[in-house]
Design a protein around this motif. Structure first.
Motif: not given
Length: 341
Positions: A188-205
């Motif tokens: 569950e922790i890694i699943k959340l980290e995956i979502k957070a990383s993709i979200y962070d990348g898109l927002v940075t873009l």
């Protein structure tokens, strides 16, 4: 790897008069233990990889903040720093939640994970609110001709920043996804980290693209002094969605509120269809112990001997294991709702 249902199935096989000797059981137990250790190692590898890349992203973000004087980049950098800090804490949380249940923690320590996720979300909201207030203050300063830091944005620094930050976000997502596939049922922790990383990348873009657009498009020049604050406010509102949802969800998990009524109705229909000899008074699907648990209050429509009742209960348990990926199954012989017991 779920050991409980495994041993339940060994008991079922024994009851069906098949032979499983003690050596076989011991060998299977050793195999399961080795697999569990491998799963923990994959989770640790993923989190360590995330720790290194998030630390790099945070340092890059802070460096570019001092270069560009952009509040939007400040927000983005500190979100990366929070991801770094939360990944570091996740390494300790991961060890704690996987400890076996004992007399002090009869249902295990899975709630530690939920509390940690709430804490992380609150920390993110704190940074978001700080950035939001700071941006509004800057807009007021510009409008009243007060002193404020001038934005230093160019195609060069924004392109380098976007390339490094977005690239690191998607790299860490790939590492997380690869390691998570090696874990039975996923982490569950890694699943959340995956979502957070993709979200962070898109927002940075989005942030870097918006800064360049408003800075170098001629007809938007009148907004040049406001643009960094406007982008930061937009980013703040976008970033706030995820932690608010996470806090609400984790609180529901911790208080064990009934929330999957449709899922429970589906379970009820399947039970009525497959085991019509029982009347069902309540079905509750809980996630409070991380792996999920199905509680069923039921009572036979006709008189059954204890042996027959026990056998039918085992059939129901085995059926639910197959249908719902080995949850815990608690069958209660009762003519009332679960909360009234």
């Amino acid at each position: 790897m779920k050991i409980g249902p495994f041993f339940d199935k060994i008991k079922l096989v024994n009851q069906k008069e098949h032979i499983i000797n003690e050596v076989d059981v011991c060998l299977l137990f050793v195999f399961i233990t080795i697999m569990e250790k491998k799963e923990i190692n994959y989770e640790k590898r993923a989190l360590l990889g995330g720790l290194i890349i998030n630390a790099f992203s945070a340092l890059v973000g802070i460096g570019f903040f001092f270069w560009s004087k952009s509040q939007a980049i400040f927000l983005d950098a500190f979100i990366s720093f929070i991801l770094f800090a939360s990944t570091l804490i996740s390494l300790f949380v991961s060890n704690s939640v996987r400890k076996e249940a004992d007399s002090s923690y009869p249902l295990g320590r899975w709630a530690i994970e939920n509390i940690f996720l709430i804490f992380r979300s609150i920390l993110m909201l704190f940074i978001i609110v700080f950035s939001l207030i700071n941006s509004i203050s800057t807009i007021v300063s510009v409008a009243t001709n007060a002193a404020f830091d001038q934005l230093n944005v160019s195609y060069l620094n924004m392109s380098i920043y976007a390339g490094l930050m977005v690239g690191s976000c998607f790299l860490i997502s790939i590492i997380y996804a690869y390691c998570n596939k090696k874990i039975d049922g996923g982490s569950e922790i890694i699943k959340l980290e995956i979502k957070a990383s993709i979200y962070d990348g898109l927002v940075t873009l989005f942030a870097t693209s918006s800064l360049l657009l408003f800075t170098f498009v001629d007809f938007l020049n009148p907004l040049k002094d406001y643009i960094d604050s406007i982008v930061t406010i937009i980013l703040s509102l976008i970033y706030a969605i995820s932690p608010i949802r996470e806090i609400i969800y984790q609180i529901k998990v911790l208080v064990d509120k009934r929330r999957d009524v449709d899922e429970e109705q589906e379970i009820l229909k399947k039970l009525v269809s497959s085991f019509p000899e029982f009347k069902y008074y309540d079905v509750y699907y809980s996630y409070s112990d991380h792996e999920g648990a199905i509680y069923v209050c039921l009572y036979p429509k006709v008189v059954m001997k204890s042996e027959e009742l026990h056998r039918r209960f085992i059939d129901i348990e085995e059926y639910l294991y197959k249908e719902y990926d080995d949850p815990k199954v608690i069958l209660v012989l009762s003519k009332t709702k679960l909360h009234k017991l």
